[in-house]
Design a protein around this motif. Structure first.
Motif, short mmCIF file in Angstrom:
data_model
loop_
_atom_site.label_atom_id
_atom_site.label_comp_id
_atom_site.label_asym_id
_atom_site.label_seq_id
_atom_site.Cartn_x
_atom_site.Cartn_y
_atom_site.Cartn_z
N GLU A 162 0.81 -1.47 -0.05
CA GLU A 162 0.00 0.07 -0.16
C GLU A 162 0.95 1.25 0.07
O GLU A 162 2.31 1.32 -0.01
N GLN A 195 0.68 1.51 -5.70
CA GLN A 195 -0.82 1.74 -5.31
C GLN A 195 -0.89 3.35 -5.48
O GLN A 195 -0.59 4.15 -4.70
N VAL A 217 -3.01 5.84 -5.08
CA VAL A 217 -4.52 6.18 -4.46
C VAL A 217 -4.95 7.56 -4.37
O VAL A 217 -5.96 7.84 -4.49
N SER A 218 -3.99 8.28 -4.29
CA SER A 218 -4.08 9.83 -4.41
C SER A 218 -2.83 10.63 -4.77
O SER A 218 -1.89 10.47 -4.53
N GLN A 271 -12.21 8.71 4.29
CA GLN A 271 -12.82 9.40 3.09
C GLN A 271 -13.28 11.02 3.06
O GLN A 271 -13.98 11.38 2.72
N GLU A 308 -10.66 12.75 0.25
CA GLU A 308 -10.88 12.36 -1.21
C GLU A 308 -11.85 11.03 -0.84
O GLU A 308 -11.49 10.31 -0.09
N GLY A 350 -13.07 7.55 -1.57
CA GLY A 350 -12.44 6.30 -1.70
C GLY A 350 -10.97 6.28 -0.85
O GLY A 350 -10.46 5.38 -1.00
N LEU A 351 -10.27 7.48 -0.27
CA LEU A 351 -9.33 7.34 0.41
C LEU A 351 -9.25 7.20 1.78
O LEU A 351 -9.78 8.08 2.50
N SER A 377 -2.12 4.67 3.27
CA SER A 377 -3.52 5.01 2.42
C SER A 377 -3.87 4.18 1.76
O SER A 377 -2.98 3.47 0.82
N HIS A 426 -7.20 2.35 -0.96
CA HIS A 426 -8.50 2.80 -1.61
C HIS A 426 -9.79 1.81 -0.68
O HIS A 426 -9.36 0.61 -0.38
N ARG A 443 -10.70 -1.49 -1.50
CA ARG A 443 -9.87 -2.71 -1.61
C ARG A 443 -9.62 -3.09 0.06
O ARG A 443 -9.52 -4.25 0.48
#
Length: 257
Positions: A106, A128, A130-131, A200, A203, A205-206, A227, A229, A232
């Motif tokens: 991650e 990953q 993610v952001s 979240q 953001e 989904g974060l 961090s 998603h 997941r």
């Protein structure tokens, strides 16, 4: 503590340097191109003074000028890179952060407080992405991030109270905590349990979990997070799946800082 440096006399300060940096800081994500009048308004300078600073910064390569509008050039990144390349903290945390990120598969990052914002000083994506905020040099509000809340929780009570007084939380996502009583409770909870969880709020989904990093004097100097998603790994699984590995790295880093 050297009070001569901490509380300098006005005669020791270079006002021109201070104002020049204010001109650079006038540009942000919302206003990436500004006129002379807009820079003057944002910095409190006269229009004539703002013009001279902008012309000087353009001459030095930090600004570009087009159609009466000024914007920053990539050369400004050198200022941030000087910190990232010379500061002890990013150099120490990066190898262990890499190990943590790839052990969990991650994204991981380390951040510090700068006034009421969280600044990322080291990050590893582990494949990953993610952001976009998980990049060295990015700045985000401290109140809606796990690293930020963990660092706020480490402050003396009077500083936490002052932060909450001046804070103006915005509803960035539908999950963002904007009620100051709830925010104060979550900051306090992070301090008591030794980790912060944010679902979240910055953001959609974060999801993030953070722990504090301390120096040899026991002072919190940064915070480290993982961090993921939300699709997941739900927030309620992060403590069980991420915290043990984070604590191992936390212990190692605390011995080095």
């Amino acid at each position: 503590m050297n009070t001569e440096i901490d509380l300098p006399a006005k005669r020791d300060l270079i006002a021109g340097l201070e104002k020049g940096l204010q001109v650079i800081e006038a540009f942000d994500q919302e206003r990436s191109r500004l006129s002379i009048a807009e820079v003057a308004e944002r910095t409190g300078l006269t229009r004539a003074a703002a013009r001279r600073y902008l012309i000087t910064l353009t001459h030095l390569g930090y600004m570009r000028h087009e159609n009466k509008l000024f914007s920053l050039t990539p050369m400004v990144l050198r200022l941030g890179q000087s910190y990232l390349h010379s500061a002890r903290l990013p150099r120490i945390v990066q190898p262990l952060l890499y190990r943590l990120a790839y052990a969990l598969g991650e994204a991981a990052s380390v951040g510090v407080l700068d006034h009421d914002q969280l600044v990322c000083v080291a990050a590893v994506s582990a494949g990953q992405l993610v952001s976009a905020t998980l990049q060295p040099g990015t700045r985000v509000p401290a109140y809606c991030t796990a690293n930020g809340r963990m660092l706020l929780a480490s402050l003396p009570p009077e500083q936490i109270e002052a932060f909450l007084e001046r804070a103006r939380p915005e509803q960035i996502t539908e999950h963002t905590i904007v009620n100051k009583e709830r925010l104060a409770l979550d900051i306090a909870r992070a301090g008591v349990r030794g980790y912060a969880l944010v679902d979240q709020e910055l953001e959609l989904g974060l999801c993030t979990i953070a722990v504090p990093l301390k120096n040899f004097r026991g002072e919190v100097v940064a915070a480290m997070n993982i961090s993921v998603h939300a699709g997941r790994m739900p927030i309620d699984q992060m403590v069980e799946r991420c915290l043990p590995a984070m604590i191992k790295i936390q212990v190692e880093l605390n011995a080095l800082l």
